[in-house]
Scaffold this motif. Structure first.
Motif, mmCIF file in Angstrom:
data_model
loop_
_atom_site.group_PDB
_atom_site.id
_atom_site.type_symbol
_atom_site.label_atom_id
_atom_site.label_comp_id
_atom_site.label_asym_id
_atom_site.label_seq_id
_atom_site.Cartn_x
_atom_site.Cartn_y
_atom_site.Cartn_z
ATOM 1 N N SER A 170 0.991 -1.262 0.055
ATOM 2 C CA SER A 170 -0.057 -0.023 -0.092
ATOM 3 C C SER A 170 0.692 1.154 0.009
ATOM 4 O O SER A 170 1.956 1.463 0.441
ATOM 5 N N MET A 171 0.371 1.988 -0.780
ATOM 6 C CA MET A 171 1.039 3.622 -0.800
ATOM 7 C C MET A 171 0.015 4.495 -1.473
ATOM 8 O O MET A 171 -0.857 4.271 -1.845
ATOM 9 N N SER A 172 0.291 5.820 -1.126
ATOM 10 C CA SER A 172 -0.615 6.911 -1.521
ATOM 11 C C SER A 172 -0.498 6.960 -3.066
ATOM 12 O O SER A 172 0.338 6.511 -3.678
ATOM 13 N N GLN A 173 -1.498 7.557 -3.436
ATOM 14 C CA GLN A 173 -1.389 7.835 -4.923
ATOM 15 C C GLN A 173 -0.324 8.487 -5.539
ATOM 16 O O GLN A 173 0.085 8.465 -6.405
ATOM 17 N N ARG A 174 -0.242 9.946 -4.549
ATOM 18 C CA ARG A 174 1.116 10.543 -5.153
ATOM 19 C C ARG A 174 2.199 9.605 -5.084
ATOM 20 O O ARG A 174 3.326 10.027 -6.042
ATOM 21 N N ASP A 175 2.605 8.568 -4.197
ATOM 22 C CA ASP A 175 3.756 7.804 -4.281
ATOM 23 C C ASP A 175 3.736 6.999 -5.479
ATOM 24 O O ASP A 175 4.861 6.710 -6.176
ATOM 25 N N ARG A 176 2.812 6.418 -5.780
ATOM 26 C CA ARG A 176 2.411 5.579 -6.929
ATOM 27 C C ARG A 176 2.667 6.068 -8.228
ATOM 28 O O ARG A 176 3.287 5.671 -9.264
ATOM 29 N N GLU A 177 2.487 7.525 -8.337
ATOM 30 C CA GLU A 177 2.510 8.246 -9.684
ATOM 31 C C GLU A 177 3.785 9.111 -9.627
ATOM 32 O O GLU A 177 3.899 9.854 -10.541
ATOM 33 N N ALA A 178 4.657 9.032 -8.661
ATOM 34 C CA ALA A 178 5.935 9.724 -8.409
ATOM 35 C C ALA A 178 6.655 9.629 -9.848
ATOM 36 O O ALA A 178 6.901 8.460 -10.349
ATOM 37 N N PRO A 179 7.471 10.747 -10.230
ATOM 38 C CA PRO A 179 8.350 10.427 -11.286
ATOM 39 C C PRO A 179 9.644 9.978 -10.896
ATOM 40 O O PRO A 179 10.101 9.806 -9.705
ATOM 41 N N PRO A 180 10.506 9.727 -11.880
ATOM 42 C CA PRO A 180 11.800 9.115 -11.586
ATOM 43 C C PRO A 180 12.685 10.264 -11.232
ATOM 44 O O PRO A 180 12.428 11.529 -11.244
ATOM 45 N N LEU A 181 13.907 9.687 -10.593
ATOM 46 C CA LEU A 181 14.944 10.637 -10.019
ATOM 47 C C LEU A 181 15.549 11.753 -11.012
ATOM 48 O O LEU A 181 15.317 13.057 -10.684
ATOM 49 N N ALA A 182 15.833 11.459 -12.290
ATOM 50 C CA ALA A 182 16.334 12.388 -13.294
ATOM 51 C C ALA A 182 15.183 13.203 -13.471
ATOM 52 O O ALA A 182 15.868 14.322 -13.362
ATOM 53 N N ALA A 183 13.758 12.805 -13.677
ATOM 54 C CA ALA A 183 12.997 14.187 -13.617
ATOM 55 C C ALA A 183 12.787 15.001 -12.614
ATOM 56 O O ALA A 183 12.824 16.406 -12.442
ATOM 57 N N VAL A 184 13.057 14.549 -11.251
ATOM 58 C CA VAL A 184 13.142 15.203 -10.078
ATOM 59 C C VAL A 184 14.381 16.078 -10.039
ATOM 60 O O VAL A 184 14.164 17.448 -9.712
ATOM 61 N N LEU A 185 15.353 15.704 -10.329
ATOM 62 C CA LEU A 185 16.519 16.383 -10.197
ATOM 63 C C LEU A 185 16.568 17.590 -11.171
ATOM 64 O O LEU A 185 17.190 18.734 -10.886
ATOM 65 N N LYS A 186 15.878 17.286 -12.446
ATOM 66 C CA LYS A 186 15.818 18.375 -13.371
ATOM 67 C C LYS A 186 14.994 19.617 -12.802
ATOM 68 O O LYS A 186 15.011 20.535 -13.097
ATOM 69 N N HIS A 187 13.730 19.058 -12.248
ATOM 70 C CA HIS A 187 12.773 19.995 -11.701
ATOM 71 C C HIS A 187 13.523 20.918 -10.441
ATOM 72 O O HIS A 187 13.406 22.028 -10.577
ATOM 73 N N LEU A 188 14.378 20.187 -9.478
ATOM 74 C CA LEU A 188 15.119 21.069 -8.553
ATOM 75 C C LEU A 188 16.010 22.073 -9.172
ATOM 76 O O LEU A 188 16.355 22.750 -8.410
ATOM 77 N N GLU A 189 16.641 21.588 -10.307
ATOM 78 C CA GLU A 189 17.571 22.608 -10.755
ATOM 79 C C GLU A 189 17.023 23.977 -11.259
ATOM 80 O O GLU A 189 17.582 24.901 -11.280
ATOM 81 N N SER A 190 15.657 23.977 -11.589
ATOM 82 C CA SER A 190 14.973 25.046 -12.158
ATOM 83 C C SER A 190 14.636 26.005 -11.232
ATOM 84 O O SER A 190 14.700 25.920 -10.160
#
Length: 183
Positions: free
Chosen positions: A163-183
């Motif tokens: 079991s996990m939250s919908q947000r956790d199930r649909e989370a993006p991969p690390l590469a996309a998150v790192l790109k988001h954090l850089e912007s």
């Protein structure tokens, strides 16, 4: 209580209490401002306490905060969890380092996670209560989630994620998150 630096994550610490046990059970100090201060952490910076209860196999994370981030103290007060920290601070000597910990109500060990690190855990027992002490008020607009099963992270979750939250199930991969954090 003793503080031990975590080698995989710069600035992370384990705070291990010294329990007093007898026929009634045990007593231990789970927070000591002087010990926290002795490793360079301001004990007065923690402003909010939270608690989650999870059933065996529940997976929460990987979560972090954008902006200034969020430092936290995490402790499993009842049951047992498999805890994960990923260092996402680009200037850190342990950038992209991962730390894996088993925290339990038996030991009452507290993990200090510096701001800028992602965090998640999985409950290993039928009931696991996890306490958080954070240094900033929660702002949902700053919530960031990374896919728990990203192959780049190769996290060895001990159980299937039941079991996990919908947000956790649909989370993006690390590469996309790192790109988001850089912007």
């Amino acid at each position: 209580m003793k503080a031990t630096q975590v080698p995989q994550i710069a600035g992370a610490y384990l705070f291990e209490p010294t329990p007093f046990a007898d026929e009634r059970g045990f007593f231990c100090r789970t927070f000591d401002a002087d010990v926290v201060r002795s490793v360079g952490i301001d004990p007065d910076s923690f402003i909010q306490d939270s608690l989650s209860r999870s059933a065996r196999g529940v997976l929460r994370g990987l979560h972090l905060r954008s902006g200034a981030g969020e430092a936290k103290l995490v402790r499993c007060s009842y049951g047992q969890i498999f805890d994960v920290v990923v260092d996402l601070r680009p200037d850190s000597p342990t950038y992209l380092g991962r730390g894996f910990f088993e925290l339990s109500g038996e030991t009452q060990t507290t993990l200090y996670i510096p701001a800028g690190c992602a965090h998640g855990f999985q409950a290993l027992t039928e009931t696991a209560d996890t306490s958080y002490r954070i240094d900033r008020p929660h702002d949902p607009a700053e919530d960031v989630t990374i896919a728990f099963d990203d192959p780049e992270l190769s996290i060895p979750w001990p159980l299937p994620a039941i079991s996990m939250s919908q947000r956790d199930r649909e989370a993006p991969p690390l590469a996309a998150v790192l790109k988001h954090l850089e912007s």
